[in-house]
Design a protein around this motif. Structure first.
Motif, PDB file in Angstrom:
ATOM      1  N   ILE A 129      68.686  76.933  70.956  1.00 28.44           N
ATOM      2  CA  ILE A 129      67.782  78.084  70.809  1.00 28.44           C
ATOM      3  C   ILE A 129      68.547  79.394  70.964  1.00 28.44           C
ATOM      4  N   GLN A 176      70.346  80.430  67.778  1.00 29.31           N
ATOM      5  CA  GLN A 176      69.594  80.544  66.538  1.00 29.31           C
ATOM      6  C   GLN A 176      70.076  81.743  65.728  1.00 29.31           C
ATOM      7  N   ILE A 204      60.352  70.973  71.346  1.00 25.87           N
ATOM      8  CA  ILE A 204      60.885  71.339  70.031  1.00 25.87           C
ATOM      9  C   ILE A 204      59.758  71.437  69.009  1.00 25.87           C
ATOM     10  N   ASP A 205      58.859  70.446  69.007  1.00 22.47           N
ATOM     11  CA  ASP A 205      57.738  70.474  68.063  1.00 22.47           C
ATOM     12  C   ASP A 205      56.864  71.721  68.264  1.00 22.47           C
ATOM     13  N   PHE A 242      57.704  74.493  69.808  1.00 20.86           N
ATOM     14  CA  PHE A 242      58.489  75.701  69.550  1.00 20.86           C
ATOM     15  C   PHE A 242      58.547  75.979  68.050  1.00 20.86           C
ATOM     16  N   ASN A 243      58.758  74.928  67.265  1.00 19.06           N
ATOM     17  CA  ASN A 243      58.807  75.101  65.810  1.00 19.06           C
ATOM     18  C   ASN A 243      57.465  75.604  65.278  1.00 19.06           C
ATOM     19  N   ARG A 244      56.376  75.072  65.841  1.00 13.97           N
ATOM     20  CA  ARG A 244      55.061  75.548  65.421  1.00 13.97           C
ATOM     21  C   ARG A 244      54.885  77.027  65.781  1.00 13.97           C
ATOM     22  N   GLN A 271      57.169  79.260  65.908  1.00 12.43           N
ATOM     23  CA  GLN A 271      57.914  80.105  64.971  1.00 12.43           C
ATOM     24  C   GLN A 271      57.113  80.348  63.699  1.00 12.43           C
ATOM     25  N   GLY A 272      56.362  79.331  63.270  1.00 15.17           N
ATOM     26  CA  GLY A 272      55.491  79.520  62.119  1.00 15.17           C
ATOM     27  C   GLY A 272      54.365  80.491  62.419  1.00 15.17           C
TER      28      GLY A 272
END
Length: 617
Positions: free
Chosen positions: A33, A36, A77-78, A80-82, A84-85
């Motif tokens: 992270i 990034q 991670i899941d 966190f990725n959501r 970001q969207g």
């Protein structure tokens, strides 16, 4: 979380605990992270080193502990990725909302530019409308009561040109002390005769205006300190800096209305405001229009004084109305208060007339004789007929009554007002504003295409009808719902999720001893909050400064409130109670089989935190 030395020491070990391997796995995620956006990323350790550590686990306890951390690794991670969207979702909703408000602002500015041009008419059109307006004005009517006081007002203005008996009676009032007249009791209050005092006893009426202003500034600086680059700020810098926040708060209160104003004043000063909601909002409007550029006071208005004190615009001054009348005040000095309709419009008409007849007997006699001599319809009226309309302006002008010949001569504003009366369209409102602001321009020798069959000038259609404006949105339920969806379906769900995610990372970090988690695996929402605050300020200023006359402003402000609302970030944050409940639950789960089941997906915890505020999504 392990630092470089601790990591090297761990890698040299021959055996590892489930907690150590699990924390290293989380550390590798945080390392990713942090990097990034970087072209060359350096892993915290190689895959082979990690497999070596992972394969060294032997006990069920270590496997269970490591399994909890591994589940956290995947679920964070899941989520966190959501997140970001959802970052992009926020920008999508906000840009649409902001663009819509900006477009409406631009439409208002364009309308102001259009209305800053004179209204155009042909000469024949102007003469016809002038004659029609004159006939309407001739039909307006007066009662005996209103006629008497209007004649008094016009006679005072006319001076030596007033009818002789009335002029003589007016002159005689200069010899009568004001104390003998009932109307004098409200003179000081109505005329603002009095003074301000500071807490230390200094009085405004015992200083020059320059000395008083300096005293106000000194009092302000005594309680307001500001340092810039380690140095005390100047008076101007201090005033400007403190007023920025106060201004925004003032515009916010004006948007929220009388209830919010009352609550703030009561909370900050312990004082209550008097009057209607409209009067209270008007008092705040006085402050915004009159006192935003300097330290001091609003023009005397008890409500404005209290509001200014609550907002910190004024120093702690107190108004004192003089108990004694000004020296040398006579009955003549009271006549303008008695005659001016705006001063007595809320007074009981019968009491007003009775007091005048009693205390200005000679002047009343002269006025009454003048009316009865020149206005036959005013003769022999019964007491209950004195307040009913009896005679038209046209008849009064024909009879030569003072002041009425000018009343039936319409000016440009009256011509257009009467012409457009009964048709309250946007175009007609624009015509009224243009005539009032810039007058009427007469088009001589117009081309045929510029006039209609009646010889009237053909107004060009406003280009604004093709664009978004407050009036095009008025009552448009679908468009208003779409605007609200930018907040309810895009902005709020996105930011609410990010707040909940950040809070959950703090909880997990504390429960599972991952101190860096809250710091690294989080979304910086400060820019979002800044944008929301900026939007609110823009909305509040737009609401207050909307273009038009007072009637139009009220209508447009109602439309603005129908379409927009302030963005409230704090209502989206998880409640302290919910944070404590989730913390307690995770602490209880610890490193258990149930923990593994519940931590595979963080959605349920995030959902609980998102919906923990009253009125949450």
């Amino acid at each position: 979380m392990a630092n470089t030395n601790q990591l090297n020491n761990l890698l040299k070990k021959k055996g590892w605990t489930g907690e150590e391997v699990g924390k290293l796995l989380i550390a590798s995620m945080l390392n990713d992270i942090k990097q990034q956006g970087q072209a060359d990323k350096e892993p915290l350790f190689s895959q082979s080193d990690f497999e070596k550590m992972e394969s060294s686990l032997t006990s069920d306890r270590d496997y269970l502990t490591y399994g909890v951390y591994r589940d956290l690794y995947s679920s964070i991670i899941d989520s966190f990725n959501r997140g970001q969207g959802l970052y992009q979702q926020f920008y999508n909703g906000f840009s649409r909302l902001f663009s819509e408000l900006r477009e409406l602002e631009n439409a208002e500015k364009a309308q102001a530019i259009i209305d800053a041009t004179p209204l155009i008419m042909t000469e024949s059109q102007y003469k016809r409308l002038e004659a029609e307006a004159g006939e309407v004005l001739r039909g307006y009517k007066e009662s005996y009561y209103s006629l008497l006081f209007y004649i008094l007002e016009k006679s005072l203005d006319a001076g030596d040109e007033a009818p002789e008996p009335i002029r003589t009676a007016i002159e005689a009032t200069k010899e009568i002390p004001a104390e003998k007249i009932t109307f004098s009791r409200s003179y000081n209050e109505q005329m603002g005769e009095g003074y301000y005092s500071l807490p230390d006893g200094r009085r405004s009426d015992q200083m020059t205006s320059e000395e008083w202003q300096k005293a106000l500034e000194e009092e302000f600086l005594r309680t307001h300190k500001l340092t810039i680059n380690g140095e005390p700020a100047s008076t101007e810098e201090t005033i400007r800096e403190y007023n920025i926040d106060r201004l925004i708060k003032s515009y916010e209160l004006f948007f929220k209305g009388a209830k919010a104003i009352r609550e703030l004043v009561l909370e900050r000063t312990g004082k209550e405001l008097d009057g209607t909601d409209e009067e209270i909002e008007e008092a705040l409007n006085d402050i915004l229009n009159d006192t935003i550029d300097y330290v001091g006071k609003a023009r005397y208005n008890p409500n404005a004084e209290k509001i200014a004190e609550a907002l910190g615009f004024s120093t702690p001054t107190e108004w004192h109305t003089y108990e004694e009348l000004p020296e040398g005040l006579t009955a003549y000095d009271l006549l303008y208060l008695i005659a001016e309709s705006s001063r007595y419009r809320e007074t009981d008409k019968k009491k007003h007339l009775k007091a005048f007849k009693t205390e200005y007997k000679e002047l009343y006699t002269a006025l009454n004789a003048y009316i009865e001599e020149n206005v036959p319809k005013a003769r022999g009226l019964k007491p209950n007929q004195l307040y009913k309309d009896i005679v038209s302006w046209g008849e009064l002008a024909d009879a030569g009554i003072i002041g009425y010949s000018s009343l039936i001569q319409p000016d440009d504003r009256e011509i257009v007002q009467i012409w457009t009366e009964g048709e309250d369209t946007t175009e007609n409102k624009s015509k009224r504003l243009r005539a009032g602001l810039r007058g009427i321009a007469i088009l001589r020798n117009p081309a045929s295409y510029q006039t209609d069959e009646n010889g009237d000038y053909i107004e060009k259609k406003s280009p604004l009808r093709f664009f978004l404006s407050l009036y095009t949105l008025e009552g448009d339920g679908d468009k208003i719902a779409e605007t609200n969806s930018y907040i309810d379906n895009l902005i709020y769900p996105a930011l609410s999720y990010l707040y909940a995610f950040n809070s959950l990372m703090g909880i997990i970090g504390k429960v599972y001893d991952l101190p860096e988690l809250e710091e690294v695996a989080r979304f910086d929402t400060r820019l979002f909050e800044s944008k929301m605050s900026g939007f609110n300020g823009m909305l509040y200023f737009f609401y207050h400064d909307v273009y038009g006359n007072e009637e139009e402003k009220q209508r447009k402000r109602a439309i603005i409130k129908e379409i927009f609302r302030p963005l409230e970030a704090d209502t989206l944050k998880p409640s302290q109670e919910a944070i404590e409940e989730v913390t307690a639950e995770l602490t209880k789960l610890g490193f258990s089989s149930d923990a593994r089941k519940k931590l595979k997906y963080l959605d349920a915890f995030i959902e609980r935190l998102m919906n923990s505020r009253e009125g949450a999504l």
